[in-house]
Design a protein around this motif. Sequence first.
Motif, PDB file in Angstrom:
ATOM      1  N   TRP A  60       0.857  -1.182   0.000  1.00 33.50           N
ATOM      2  CA  TRP A  60       0.000   0.000   0.000  1.00 33.50           C
ATOM      3  C   TRP A  60       0.897   1.237   0.000  1.00 33.50           C
ATOM      4  O   TRP A  60       1.837   1.336   0.803  1.00 33.50           O
ATOM      5  CB  TRP A  60      -0.901   0.034   1.228  1.00 33.50           C
ATOM      6  N   PHE A  61       0.556   2.136  -0.889  1.00 37.89           N
ATOM      7  CA  PHE A  61       1.196   3.450  -0.934  1.00 37.89           C
ATOM      8  C   PHE A  61       0.112   4.505  -0.741  1.00 37.89           C
ATOM      9  O   PHE A  61      -1.074   4.218  -0.907  1.00 37.89           O
ATOM     10  CB  PHE A  61       1.896   3.666  -2.280  1.00 37.89           C
ATOM     11  N   ARG A  62       0.531   5.726  -0.437  1.00 39.93           N
ATOM     12  CA  ARG A  62      -0.445   6.800  -0.291  1.00 39.93           C
ATOM     13  C   ARG A  62       0.138   8.110  -0.803  1.00 39.93           C
ATOM     14  O   ARG A  62       1.359   8.314  -0.755  1.00 39.93           O
ATOM     15  CB  ARG A  62      -0.889   6.926   1.153  1.00 39.93           C
ATOM     16  N   GLN A  63      -0.763   8.971  -1.252  1.00 37.88           N
ATOM     17  CA  GLN A  63      -0.344  10.272  -1.755  1.00 37.88           C
ATOM     18  C   GLN A  63      -1.259  11.347  -1.184  1.00 37.88           C
ATOM     19  O   GLN A  63      -2.456  11.371  -1.498  1.00 37.88           O
ATOM     20  CB  GLN A  63      -0.360  10.313  -3.281  1.00 37.88           C
ATOM     21  N   ALA A  64      -0.676  12.189  -0.354  1.00 35.86           N
ATOM     22  CA  ALA A  64      -1.414  13.303   0.225  1.00 35.86           C
ATOM     23  C   ALA A  64      -1.410  14.479  -0.750  1.00 35.86           C
ATOM     24  O   ALA A  64      -0.534  14.570  -1.620  1.00 35.86           O
ATOM     25  CB  ALA A  64      -0.771  13.707   1.547  1.00 35.86           C
ATOM     26  N   PRO A  65      -2.359  15.386  -0.600  1.00 37.87           N
ATOM     27  CA  PRO A  65      -2.425  16.551  -1.496  1.00 37.87           C
ATOM     28  C   PRO A  65      -1.119  17.340  -1.485  1.00 37.87           C
ATOM     29  O   PRO A  65      -0.586  17.661  -0.427  1.00 37.87           O
ATOM     30  CB  PRO A  65      -3.571  17.373  -0.909  1.00 37.87           C
ATOM     31  N   GLY A  66      -0.576  17.579  -2.672  1.00 37.93           N
ATOM     32  CA  GLY A  66       0.630  18.374  -2.795  1.00 37.93           C
ATOM     33  C   GLY A  66       1.913  17.660  -2.434  1.00 37.93           C
ATOM     34  O   GLY A  66       2.977  18.276  -2.393  1.00 37.93           O
ATOM     35  N   PHE A  82       5.458   5.132   0.475  1.00 39.10           N
ATOM     36  CA  PHE A  82       5.202   3.775   0.946  1.00 39.10           C
ATOM     37  C   PHE A  82       4.488   3.822   2.287  1.00 39.10           C
ATOM     38  O   PHE A  82       4.828   4.627   3.151  1.00 39.10           O
ATOM     39  CB  PHE A  82       6.523   3.033   1.079  1.00 39.10           C
ATOM     40  N   ALA A  83       3.515   2.926   2.481  1.00 34.88           N
ATOM     41  CA  ALA A  83       2.837   2.803   3.770  1.00 34.88           C
ATOM     42  C   ALA A  83       3.056   1.425   4.391  1.00 34.88           C
ATOM     43  O   ALA A  83       3.426   1.318   5.564  1.00 34.88           O
ATOM     44  CB  ALA A  83       1.354   3.086   3.619  1.00 34.88           C
ATOM     45  N   ALA A  84       2.837   0.350   3.606  1.00 34.37           N
ATOM     46  CA  ALA A  84       2.955  -0.998   4.155  1.00 34.37           C
ATOM     47  C   ALA A  84       3.180  -1.996   3.032  1.00 34.37           C
ATOM     48  O   ALA A  84       2.749  -1.762   1.900  1.00 34.37           O
ATOM     49  CB  ALA A  84       1.697  -1.374   4.933  1.00 34.37           C
ATOM     50  N   GLY A  85       3.845  -3.110   3.344  1.00 32.90           N
ATOM     51  CA  GLY A  85       4.094  -4.145   2.359  1.00 32.90           C
ATOM     52  C   GLY A  85       3.920  -5.525   2.978  1.00 32.90           C
ATOM     53  O   GLY A  85       4.017  -5.691   4.207  1.00 32.90           O
ATOM     54  N   TYR A 105      -5.108   6.301  -1.285  1.00 32.76           N
ATOM     55  CA  TYR A 105      -4.391   5.063  -0.979  1.00 32.76           C
ATOM     56  C   TYR A 105      -4.413   4.144  -2.193  1.00 32.76           C
ATOM     57  O   TYR A 105      -5.488   3.865  -2.744  1.00 32.76           O
ATOM     58  CB  TYR A 105      -5.002   4.385   0.234  1.00 32.76           C
ATOM     59  N   TYR A 106      -3.231   3.682  -2.576  1.00 29.71           N
ATOM     60  CA  TYR A 106      -3.064   2.826  -3.743  1.00 29.71           C
ATOM     61  C   TYR A 106      -2.536   1.460  -3.311  1.00 29.71           C
ATOM     62  O   TYR A 106      -1.599   1.390  -2.502  1.00 29.71           O
ATOM     63  CB  TYR A 106      -2.056   3.419  -4.718  1.00 29.71           C
ATOM     64  N   CYS A 107      -3.078   0.409  -3.890  1.00 22.94           N
ATOM     65  CA  CYS A 107      -2.452  -0.888  -3.712  1.00 22.94           C
ATOM     66  C   CYS A 107      -1.608  -1.185  -4.942  1.00 22.94           C
ATOM     67  O   CYS A 107      -1.856  -0.663  -6.036  1.00 22.94           O
ATOM     68  CB  CYS A 107      -3.466  -1.999  -3.465  1.00 22.94           C
TER      69      CYS A 107
END
Length: 124
Positions: free
Chosen positions: A36-42, A47-50, A94-96
Amino acid sequence: QVQLVESGGGLVQAGGSLRVSCAASGRTVSTYPMGWFRQAPGKEREFAAGISWSGGTTVYADSVKGRFTISRDNAKNTLYLQMNSLKPEDTAVYYCAARRMGGSYYREDDYSYWGQGTQVTVSS
């Protein structure tokens, strides 16, 4: 070909919990490490978890360690991210992602397949 579809995002208050899911298609996806990855505004995507293909190995970013839990159900071809004690700074798309064997859990470039993302918003 592997396709990934996230779901379960939404709006939650700080301190609350949310579980996002990622449905995977493709006969070999159960053999792939995922993350799981994540991208906050701006901000850049991070990476968040694997998790390993068997689920026996999990890794986390320091920012989510102790609050988030990654898991997978290979029989259902589904990846999960349980998020507890959410903070406003967890707000992000949040992206897988899935990758073939080799490479690093932490490196975005090592992942071959990506979902479209699901929005998680944490209000203060």
